[in-house]
Design a protein around this motif. Structure first.
Motif, mmCIF file in Angstrom:
data_model
loop_
_atom_site.group_PDB
_atom_site.id
_atom_site.type_symbol
_atom_site.label_atom_id
_atom_site.label_comp_id
_atom_site.label_asym_id
_atom_site.label_seq_id
_atom_site.Cartn_x
_atom_site.Cartn_y
_atom_site.Cartn_z
ATOM 1 N N PHE A 281 0.848 -1.196 0.000
ATOM 2 C CA PHE A 281 0.000 0.000 0.000
ATOM 3 C C PHE A 281 0.880 1.242 0.000
ATOM 4 C CE2 PHE A 281 -2.328 -3.455 1.904
ATOM 5 C CZ PHE A 281 -3.503 -3.431 1.161
ATOM 6 N N ALA A 282 0.463 2.243 -0.762
ATOM 7 C CA ALA A 282 1.254 3.472 -0.865
ATOM 8 C C ALA A 282 1.356 4.189 0.472
ATOM 9 C CB ALA A 282 0.638 4.393 -1.922
ATOM 10 N N SER A 283 0.385 3.994 1.367
ATOM 11 C CA SER A 283 0.446 4.613 2.692
ATOM 12 C C SER A 283 1.720 4.232 3.439
ATOM 13 C CB SER A 283 -0.766 4.175 3.526
ATOM 14 O OG SER A 283 -1.978 4.579 2.932
ATOM 15 N N GLU A 284 2.244 3.043 3.140
ATOM 16 C CA GLU A 284 3.431 2.570 3.850
ATOM 17 C C GLU A 284 4.649 3.437 3.586
ATOM 18 O OE1 GLU A 284 3.930 -1.854 3.776
ATOM 19 O OE2 GLU A 284 2.206 -1.737 2.433
ATOM 20 N N HIS A 285 4.718 4.084 2.417
ATOM 21 C CA HIS A 285 5.866 4.931 2.110
ATOM 22 C C HIS A 285 5.964 6.100 3.083
ATOM 23 C CE1 HIS A 285 6.931 2.993 -1.710
ATOM 24 N NE2 HIS A 285 5.635 2.931 -1.978
ATOM 25 N N GLU A 286 4.823 6.553 3.599
ATOM 26 C CA GLU A 286 4.800 7.698 4.513
ATOM 27 C C GLU A 286 4.701 7.272 5.972
ATOM 28 O OE1 GLU A 286 5.165 10.889 3.817
ATOM 29 O OE2 GLU A 286 5.329 10.586 1.657
ATOM 30 N N GLY A 287 4.577 5.967 6.211
ATOM 31 C CA GLY A 287 4.492 5.490 7.583
ATOM 32 C C GLY A 287 3.189 5.813 8.278
ATOM 33 N N ILE A 288 2.125 6.049 7.511
ATOM 34 C CA ILE A 288 0.849 6.372 8.141
ATOM 35 C C ILE A 288 0.009 5.109 8.307
ATOM 36 C CG2 ILE A 288 0.870 8.731 7.272
ATOM 37 C CD1 ILE A 288 -1.286 7.846 5.219
ATOM 38 N N VAL A 289 -0.882 5.140 9.282
ATOM 39 C CA VAL A 289 -1.797 4.028 9.543
ATOM 40 C C VAL A 289 -3.216 4.575 9.474
ATOM 41 C CG1 VAL A 289 -2.504 2.235 11.174
ATOM 42 C CG2 VAL A 289 -0.092 2.885 10.992
ATOM 43 N N PRO A 290 -3.854 4.500 8.326
ATOM 44 C CA PRO A 290 -5.216 5.024 8.194
ATOM 45 C C PRO A 290 -6.207 4.217 9.034
ATOM 46 C CG PRO A 290 -4.177 4.660 6.045
ATOM 47 C CD PRO A 290 -3.342 3.970 7.062
ATOM 48 N N ASP A 291 -7.315 4.860 9.374
ATOM 49 C CA ASP A 291 -8.388 4.146 10.065
ATOM 50 C C ASP A 291 -9.126 3.214 9.106
ATOM 51 O OD1 ASP A 291 -8.363 5.529 12.776
ATOM 52 O OD2 ASP A 291 -8.540 7.245 11.426
ATOM 53 N N LEU A 292 -9.239 3.656 7.833
ATOM 54 C CA LEU A 292 -9.903 2.870 6.804
ATOM 55 C C LEU A 292 -9.055 2.914 5.542
ATOM 56 C CD1 LEU A 292 -13.505 4.321 7.297
ATOM 57 C CD2 LEU A 292 -12.797 2.007 7.939
ATOM 58 N N VAL A 293 -8.919 1.768 4.868
ATOM 59 C CA VAL A 293 -8.173 1.684 3.609
ATOM 60 C C VAL A 293 -9.113 1.134 2.542
ATOM 61 C CG1 VAL A 293 -6.241 0.595 2.392
ATOM 62 C CG2 VAL A 293 -5.966 1.327 4.778
ATOM 63 N N VAL A 294 -9.169 1.830 1.397
ATOM 64 C CA VAL A 294 -10.021 1.421 0.286
ATOM 65 C C VAL A 294 -9.147 0.855 -0.826
ATOM 66 C CG1 VAL A 294 -11.710 2.164 -1.426
ATOM 67 C CG2 VAL A 294 -11.700 3.210 0.848
ATOM 68 N N THR A 295 -9.500 -0.339 -1.308
ATOM 69 C CA THR A 295 -8.782 -0.948 -2.428
ATOM 70 C C THR A 295 -9.769 -1.376 -3.507
ATOM 71 O OG1 THR A 295 -8.815 -3.037 -1.189
ATOM 72 C CG2 THR A 295 -6.772 -1.768 -1.142
ATOM 73 N N ALA A 296 -9.261 -1.475 -4.732
ATOM 74 C CA ALA A 296 -10.062 -1.946 -5.870
ATOM 75 C C ALA A 296 -9.072 -2.273 -6.985
ATOM 76 C CB ALA A 296 -11.107 -0.910 -6.285
ATOM 77 N N LYS A 297 -9.329 -1.793 -8.205
ATOM 78 C CA LYS A 297 -8.459 -1.928 -9.377
ATOM 79 C C LYS A 297 -7.606 -3.200 -9.377
ATOM 80 C CE LYS A 297 -8.326 2.901 -10.939
ATOM 81 N NZ LYS A 297 -9.021 2.655 -12.221
ATOM 82 N N GLY A 298 -6.391 -3.163 -8.858
ATOM 83 C CA GLY A 298 -5.481 -4.296 -8.929
ATOM 84 C C GLY A 298 -5.825 -5.453 -8.017
ATOM 85 N N LEU A 299 -6.910 -5.347 -7.254
ATOM 86 C CA LEU A 299 -7.199 -6.335 -6.220
ATOM 87 C C LEU A 299 -7.512 -7.713 -6.775
ATOM 88 C CD1 LEU A 299 -7.722 -7.053 -3.261
ATOM 89 C CD2 LEU A 299 -10.020 -6.065 -3.491
ATOM 90 N N ALA A 300 -8.193 -7.796 -7.925
ATOM 91 C CA ALA A 300 -8.645 -9.104 -8.416
ATOM 92 C C ALA A 300 -8.211 -9.373 -9.853
ATOM 93 C CB ALA A 300 -10.154 -9.234 -8.273
ATOM 94 N N GLY A 301 -7.164 -8.734 -10.317
ATOM 95 C CA GLY A 301 -6.562 -9.071 -11.599
ATOM 96 C C GLY A 301 -7.442 -8.847 -12.803
#
Length: 452
Positions: A281-301
């Motif tokens: 997750f791109a959030s990891e580059h900044e070291g943040i821990v969101p309360d909620l993370v939304v994923t889609a697009k690349g999730l299911a190929g």
């Protein structure tokens, strides 16, 4: 073997650029005529070709032209088109059953996907995951969870953001044309803050993070009142806005503002998540821990699947029956998602994304040395962009990306454009692409710049 570690052949599409007709070819033109008679005018496509097969780093059109793919279906086929683990898992599930509706008769695959996302998303707190069909739907449900958990109505988003095309997410999206124009009235209680966009910050990149955070704090504390705000929704790297990487420290500052005021932080990882940037997750580059993370697009190929993963207390706040949908978490899409996770881990695709980013950035810098229209190269991992400007200025070069994309397509390379001002070329190659194909594509791109 190719330089990527994938076999040079063995995909449904031959792994080379090859043109056998003009672009678009006669069969694609025939389909375009049928399309014009059958589909509404507002449903457009950037490429004039029609796909027949795809795999590795290549799309084969209906005329037999082999095109190098630098778009991955807008970051959807991140692990590659028809990737082996995805195909195998989905095919097995197709034979078992195609649908029961998880709300009516549940199944284990949904739980497996949820357990995996709970483990992979940032933070070691207790989490829950709900599955949906599209990024727009997932973003909208993230806001529903935030409102249910906080009993507050307001949502803060940012300049240059794109969150979707539904009523709420269209409201949250910043750009009028083509996404919002003529489709109002819009949803209430959505407010916009400046994005810390270093290249275009008025007082310069050094002041960007601090000044943008100051204006966000003013919006929260003075204009709205923190006790009215359910959540702040932010893309850790803005996608349609032009692959804007926020100024260093901005996202950490946003997280701290939210924590101090009891506001939930939602990371929209629809385009940047699932290994695209060299992290899960791109959030990891900044070291943040969101309360909620939304994923889609690349999730299911390539199959429709999206998710909201968040803190257990937040996700459990919605009342029973308040969340769900007929197709949400379809079993075949869930199986494909498990195949995506297999592809990423078994082929070390996090490292591959970083290697692709290094190659793209290095080659784009060489192109920059020979042109005066690239203002900035930016991005992370296999999510890289070039912002184009009028020579000698920072003014957006609004017609250059379309001209370059057209030259590339005519020569067998598919690229995408983006940006609030339409002046950004974005590169989202599948992680299964070889270095040889990438270099070939970038040679075509260099030729395109030479024509400007």
């Amino acid at each position: 073997m190719s330089a990527s570690g994938f076999p040079a052949e063995g995909f449904a599409a031959p792994q080379r650029r090859r043109l056998v007709t003009e672009i678009p070819g006669p069969r694609s033109r025939e389909l375009a005529a049928r399309r014009a008679a059958a589909l509404p005018a507002g449903l457009t496509s950037s490429a004039g070709i029609y796909a027949a097969a795809a795999g590795g780093g290549v799309i084969v059109d209906v005329d037999g032209n082999c095109m190098i793919d630098l778009g991955s279906g807008i970051a959807v086929t991140t692990v590659g088109n028809s990737a082996p683990h995805v195909v195998a898992r989905a095919a097995d599930q197709l034979e078992a059953f195609t649908h029961t509706c998880f709300l009516a008769t549940p199944y284990e695959l949904y739980i497996e996907v949820a357990e995996t996302l709970n483990r992979l998303t940032p933070g070691d707190h207790e989490k829950r995951t709900a599955l949906f069909n599209t990024g727009s739907e997932a973003v909208e449900n993230a806001v529903k969870y935030a409102r249910a958990a906080t009993c507050r109505p307001a949502v803060i988003v940012f300049d240059h953001a794109f969150h979707g095309r539904s009523l709420l997410t269209m409201t949250m999206t910043a750009k009028d044309r083509p996404y919002k124009h003529g489709f109002g009235p819009f949803a209430p209680e959505v407010y916009r803050a400046p994005m810390a966009y270093p290249y275009r910050w008025p007082s310069g990149p050094d002041n960007c993070a601090a000044e943008a955070l100051g204006r966000l704090a003013d919006l929260i504390d003075v204009q709205l009142g923190a006790d009215a705000i359910a959540c702040v929704v932010v893309e850790p790297i803005q996608g349609e806005g032009g692959f804007i990487v926020p100024a260093d420290g901005f996202l950490r500052g946003v997280e701290q503002l939210c924590r101090d005021r009891g506001i939930l932080l939602v990371a929209d990882e629809v385009q940047a998540g699932i290994a695209r940037t060299g992290r899960w997750f791109a959030s990891e580059h900044e070291g943040i821990v969101p309360d909620l993370v939304v994923t889609a697009k690349g999730l299911a190929g390539g199959l429709p699947l999206a998710a909201v993963t968040g803190r257990a207390d937040v996700m459990d706040a919605a009342h029973p029956g308040g969340i769900g949908g007929t197709y949400s978490g379809n079993p075949v899409a869930c199986a494909a998602a498990l195949g995506v996770f297999d592809e990423i881990t078994s082929n070390n695709l996090l490292e591959r994304a970083r290697d692709i980013g290094d190659l793209l950035t290095r080659e784009l810098r060489e192109i920059t040395a020979g042109t005066d229209v690239i203002g900035q190269i930016r991005g992370r991992g296999a999510m890289i962009a070039a912002e184009l400007v009028l020579p000698g200025t920072t003014e957006p070069h609004r017609d250059a990306p379309a001209r370059i994309a057209r030259h590339c397509q005519d020569n067998g390379v598919l690229v995408l454009t983006a940006g609030t001002f339409g002046n950004v070329l974005r590169f989202l190659p599948p992680l299964s692409i070889s270095d040889e194909l990438l270099r070939d594509a970038l040679g075509v791109l260099a030729g395109a710049f030479a024509t400007l």
